[in-house]
Design an enzyme around this catalytic site. Structure first.
Site, PDB file in Angstrom:
ATOM      1  N   ASN A  21       0.850  -1.191   0.000  1.00 40.39           N
ATOM      2  CA  ASN A  21       0.000   0.000   0.000  1.00 40.39           C
ATOM      3  C   ASN A  21       0.885   1.240   0.000  1.00 40.39           C
ATOM      4  O   ASN A  21       2.114   1.137  -0.008  1.00 40.39           O
ATOM      5  CB  ASN A  21      -0.961  -0.014   1.196  1.00 40.39           C
ATOM      6  CG  ASN A  21      -0.207  -0.117   2.500  1.00 40.39           C
ATOM      7  OD1 ASN A  21       0.580   0.768   2.844  1.00 40.39           O
ATOM      8  ND2 ASN A  21      -0.420  -1.210   3.232  1.00 40.39           N
ATOM      9  N   ASP A  67      -4.221  -6.548   5.162  1.00 37.95           N
ATOM     10  CA  ASP A  67      -5.197  -7.449   5.777  1.00 37.95           C
ATOM     11  C   ASP A  67      -5.168  -8.837   5.141  1.00 37.95           C
ATOM     12  O   ASP A  67      -5.580  -9.814   5.749  1.00 37.95           O
ATOM     13  CB  ASP A  67      -6.606  -6.858   5.641  1.00 37.95           C
ATOM     14  CG  ASP A  67      -6.762  -5.619   6.517  1.00 37.95           C
ATOM     15  OD1 ASP A  67      -6.225  -5.638   7.633  1.00 37.95           O
ATOM     16  OD2 ASP A  67      -7.405  -4.656   6.070  1.00 37.95           O
ATOM     17  N   LYS A 116       8.878 -16.938 -11.114  1.00 37.01           N
ATOM     18  CA  LYS A 116       8.160 -15.775 -11.636  1.00 37.01           C
ATOM     19  C   LYS A 116       6.920 -16.229 -12.436  1.00 37.01           C
ATOM     20  O   LYS A 116       7.042 -17.146 -13.267  1.00 37.01           O
ATOM     21  CB  LYS A 116       9.120 -14.989 -12.540  1.00 37.01           C
ATOM     22  CG  LYS A 116       8.547 -13.704 -13.039  1.00 37.01           C
ATOM     23  CD  LYS A 116       9.535 -13.008 -13.947  1.00 37.01           C
ATOM     24  CE  LYS A 116       8.800 -11.944 -14.738  1.00 37.01           C
ATOM     25  NZ  LYS A 116       9.506 -11.524 -15.915  1.00 37.01           N
ATOM     26  N   PHE A 167      -4.383   3.063  14.849  1.00 29.63           N
ATOM     27  CA  PHE A 167      -4.702   4.086  13.859  1.00 29.63           C
ATOM     28  C   PHE A 167      -5.879   3.590  13.025  1.00 29.63           C
ATOM     29  O   PHE A 167      -6.053   2.380  12.869  1.00 29.63           O
ATOM     30  CB  PHE A 167      -3.507   4.345  12.931  1.00 29.63           C
ATOM     31  CG  PHE A 167      -2.524   5.332  13.485  1.00 29.63           C
ATOM     32  CD1 PHE A 167      -1.786   5.039  14.621  1.00 29.63           C
ATOM     33  CD2 PHE A 167      -2.339   6.562  12.872  1.00 29.63           C
ATOM     34  CE1 PHE A 167      -0.877   5.952  15.140  1.00 29.63           C
ATOM     35  CE2 PHE A 167      -1.434   7.489  13.378  1.00 29.63           C
ATOM     36  CZ  PHE A 167      -0.703   7.185  14.513  1.00 29.63           C
ATOM     37  N   LYS A 216     -13.527   0.335  15.580  1.00 32.12           N
ATOM     38  CA  LYS A 216     -12.193  -0.277  15.692  1.00 32.12           C
ATOM     39  C   LYS A 216     -11.654  -0.173  17.118  1.00 32.12           C
ATOM     40  O   LYS A 216     -11.039  -1.101  17.642  1.00 32.12           O
ATOM     41  CB  LYS A 216     -11.206   0.383  14.721  1.00 32.12           C
ATOM     42  CG  LYS A 216     -11.384  -0.103  13.297  1.00 32.12           C
ATOM     43  CD  LYS A 216     -10.447   0.562  12.305  1.00 32.12           C
ATOM     44  CE  LYS A 216     -10.942   0.262  10.889  1.00 32.12           C
ATOM     45  NZ  LYS A 216     -10.210   0.965   9.852  1.00 32.12           N
ATOM     46  N   LYS A 241     -10.999  -3.718  18.881  1.00 30.15           N
ATOM     47  CA  LYS A 241      -9.598  -4.111  19.085  1.00 30.15           C
ATOM     48  C   LYS A 241      -9.128  -3.818  20.504  1.00 30.15           C
ATOM     49  O   LYS A 241      -7.941  -3.973  20.816  1.00 30.15           O
ATOM     50  CB  LYS A 241      -8.705  -3.414  18.055  1.00 30.15           C
ATOM     51  CG  LYS A 241      -9.146  -3.710  16.603  1.00 30.15           C
ATOM     52  CD  LYS A 241      -8.061  -3.454  15.594  1.00 30.15           C
ATOM     53  CE  LYS A 241      -8.606  -3.603  14.173  1.00 30.15           C
ATOM     54  NZ  LYS A 241      -7.547  -3.658  13.159  1.00 30.15           N
TER      55      LYS A 241
HETATM   56  N1  CTP Z   1      -3.820  -3.521  12.024  1.00 31.61           N
HETATM   57  C1  CTP Z   1      -3.086  -4.565  12.490  1.00 31.61           C
HETATM   58  N2  CTP Z   1      -3.056  -5.736  11.810  1.00 31.61           N
HETATM   59  C2  CTP Z   1      -3.749  -5.885  10.667  1.00 31.61           C
HETATM   60  C3  CTP Z   1      -4.512  -4.819  10.169  1.00 31.61           C
HETATM   61  C4  CTP Z   1      -4.521  -3.635  10.870  1.00 31.61           C
HETATM   62  O1  CTP Z   1      -2.452  -4.425  13.541  1.00 31.61           O
HETATM   63  N3  CTP Z   1      -3.702  -7.048  10.015  1.00 31.61           N
HETATM   64  C5  CTP Z   1      -3.855  -2.270  12.805  1.00 31.61           C
HETATM   65  C6  CTP Z   1      -3.233  -1.078  12.123  1.00 31.61           C
HETATM   66  O2  CTP Z   1      -1.842  -0.986  12.452  1.00 31.61           O
HETATM   67  C7  CTP Z   1      -4.012   0.083  12.705  1.00 31.61           C
HETATM   68  C8  CTP Z   1      -5.362  -0.511  12.983  1.00 31.61           C
HETATM   69  O3  CTP Z   1      -5.192  -1.932  13.013  1.00 31.61           O
HETATM   70  O4  CTP Z   1      -3.478   0.529  13.935  1.00 31.61           O
HETATM   71  C9  CTP Z   1      -6.432  -0.213  11.984  1.00 31.61           C
HETATM   72  O5  CTP Z   1      -6.005  -0.533  10.699  1.00 31.61           O
HETATM   73  P1  CTP Z   1      -6.953  -0.302   9.445  1.00 31.61           P
HETATM   74  O6  CTP Z   1      -6.307  -0.863   8.232  1.00 31.61           O
HETATM   75  O7  CTP Z   1      -7.461   1.109   9.417  1.00 31.61           O
HETATM   76  O8  CTP Z   1      -8.212  -1.143   9.846  1.00 31.61           O
HETATM   77  P2  CTP Z   1      -8.585  -2.630   9.716  1.00 31.61           P
HETATM   78  O9  CTP Z   1      -8.813  -3.138  11.079  1.00 31.61           O
HETATM   79  O10 CTP Z   1      -7.619  -3.379   8.884  1.00 31.61           O
HETATM   80  O11 CTP Z   1      -9.994  -2.516   9.009  1.00 31.61           O
HETATM   81  P3  CTP Z   1     -10.391  -2.099   7.506  1.00 31.61           P
HETATM   82  O12 CTP Z   1      -9.175  -2.368   6.653  1.00 31.61           O
HETATM   83  O13 CTP Z   1     -11.533  -2.974   7.208  1.00 31.61           O
HETATM   84  O14 CTP Z   1     -10.756  -0.653   7.568  1.00 31.61           O
END
Ligand code: CTP
Length: 405
Positions: free
Chosen positions: A209, A279, A289, A324, A338, A342
């Protein structure tokens, strides 16, 4: 960051002396009052006028200069100084300082100074590695001096080895660490994650990303400057990790980040999860490859572990957890969900739709959300935002401590 602070720079006779001009300029930009003392040998490499032009103060070389304001300069500067840095420090001046010799303005003033003293040795590798120099450096460390290790590289004498003056950025950072902030995080252990993760499709391709790691690095740097012992776990980021970290672990995938963070979580007081963790990852990473064909390619993804969710389960009552949430819609509602799901204590929410917020830039627009309150902050630099996040965490920690009494 250095408004109202007095920094004395000692410059000795090494080829790196010209680099200290850049440091003097950076200190002035941070609003420090900068005074430069040069040894006679240093003036062979760079002129006092260079420093005078940059700092607006008289550069002192001679102990018996009578052509200046009436006070005993070495004592008045030693008293005024909030920090004293000698950069570059030659083997000769290091030896003199280690043994209390005071035969010029620089060595006299540093002997009288009681403020934090930082020295940055720079010399030929053999001179640096000589046990005499190493013993002298050890003596200085024992007297409370901070010694910045020289970097390895090609030296002016064409040798390759350790002996180069480190970057201005590192020298400046060590001065900031010494005096720029109140050390209100001293004794705290802080873990910060930063940057994106990469999830491999094959040996040459991956999913990632746009995270630059700037926000996480800003939090780590702010915590270092406020005296915390900071561990940074970062994905492959473009931002540079700050100086002064206790530990820096570079990882690539979400699973690697999970392992590194879980391993260190129990010993942390505060954990800030600024990383943009993927995620999902491809179910299979091809050994070779992937070759193109005439048909469409579909890839199956599987869920990565949610690190923050797992930390929320493991969190003790004496620990604080900050996550975050970067959203493109329903910012406050998603962030609140969240925070709850969490089990975080603080959630830093930002919207990608807002001007000045987001991944690559140097600014951010954040909302701080706890179980009981939501505070929207104005447009700030990421460095300023980092301090506001830490302020909030310290405020929560103070309440936590009061509650446990
Ligand atoms: N995070 C994490 N591990 C993951 C995904 C996210 O620890 N596999 C943490 C990120 O570091 C951040 C928080 O969760 O502090 C929220 O991340 P974000 O990507 O905004 O949210 P998600 O929980 O992944 O939800 P979504 O992508 O559906 O918005």
């Amino acid at each position: 960051m250095l408004k109202g602070k007095v920094v004395v720079l000692g410059v000795t006779g090494g080829i790196a002396a010209y680099k200290t001009a850049d440091l003097a300029s950076r200190l002035v930009k941070q609003h420090a009052e900068v005074h430069v003392i040069m040894t006679k040998n240093a003036t062979e490499f760079i002129t006092p006028l260079t420093f005078e032009s940059l700092t607006g103060t008289k550069c002192i070389v001679d102990t018996f200069d009578r052509n200046f304001q009436w006070d005993i300069q070495h004592i008045s500067l030693a008293k005024k100084a909030d920090a004293f840095m000698v950069a570059p420090a030659t083997a000769n001046v290091i030896a003199k300082m280690a043994h209390g010799l005071a035969d010029d303005m620089l060595t006299t003033t540093i002997l009288a100074a009681k403020c934090p003293k930082i020295i940055a040795p720079a010399m030929n590798t053999a001179m640096f590695e000589n046990p005499i120099t190493q013993n002298n450096l050890e003596i200085l460390r024992q007297y409370g001096f901070t010694v910045i290790e020289p970097e390895a590289g090609i030296l002016a004498c064409r040798d390759t080895g350790k002996g180069r003056l480190p970057s201005t950025e590192l020298l400046l950072s060590s001065i900031l660490q010494a005096i720029a902030f109140e050390k209100d995080m001293a004794g705290l252990r802080v873990l910060v994650t930063a940057g994106p993760t990469q999830e491999a499709l094959d040996p040459v391709r991956y999913i990632t990303n746009l995270s630059s790691g700037k926000m996480g690095c800003a939090v780590a740097e702010a915590a270092v400057l406020r005296g915390a012992a900071v561990t940074l776990v970062s994905g492959p980021m473009t931002a540079e990790a700050p100086y002064g970290l206790q530990e820096h672990l570079s990882v690539r995938t979400a699973q690697e980040m999970y392992a590194a963070v879980i391993d260190r979580f129990a010993e942390q007081d505060i954990t800030v999860k600024a990383a943009a963790v993927a995620d999902y990852r491809p179910v299979h990473c091809a050994d070779e490859k992937i070759k193109k064909s005439d048909t469409d390619l579909s890839v199956s993804f599987t869920r990565n572990p949610d690190i923050l969710l797992e930390l929320g389960k493991r969190k003790r009552a004496d620990q604080l957890l900050c996550g975050f949430a970067m959203e493109t819609e329903n910012l406050l509602q998603n962030a609140a969900e969240k925070l709850k799901k969490k089990n975080a204590d603080l959630l830093v929410a930002n919207s990608l739709r807002q001007a000045g917020a987001g991944f690559q830039g140097d600014t951010n627009v954040i909302t701080l959300m706890t179980q009981t309150e939501t505070t929207e902050l104005p447009l700030l630099t990421k460095k300023e935002a980092a301090h506001r996040i830490l302020d909030k965490l310290l405020e929560m920690r103070a309440k936590q401590e009061t509650a446990s009494i």
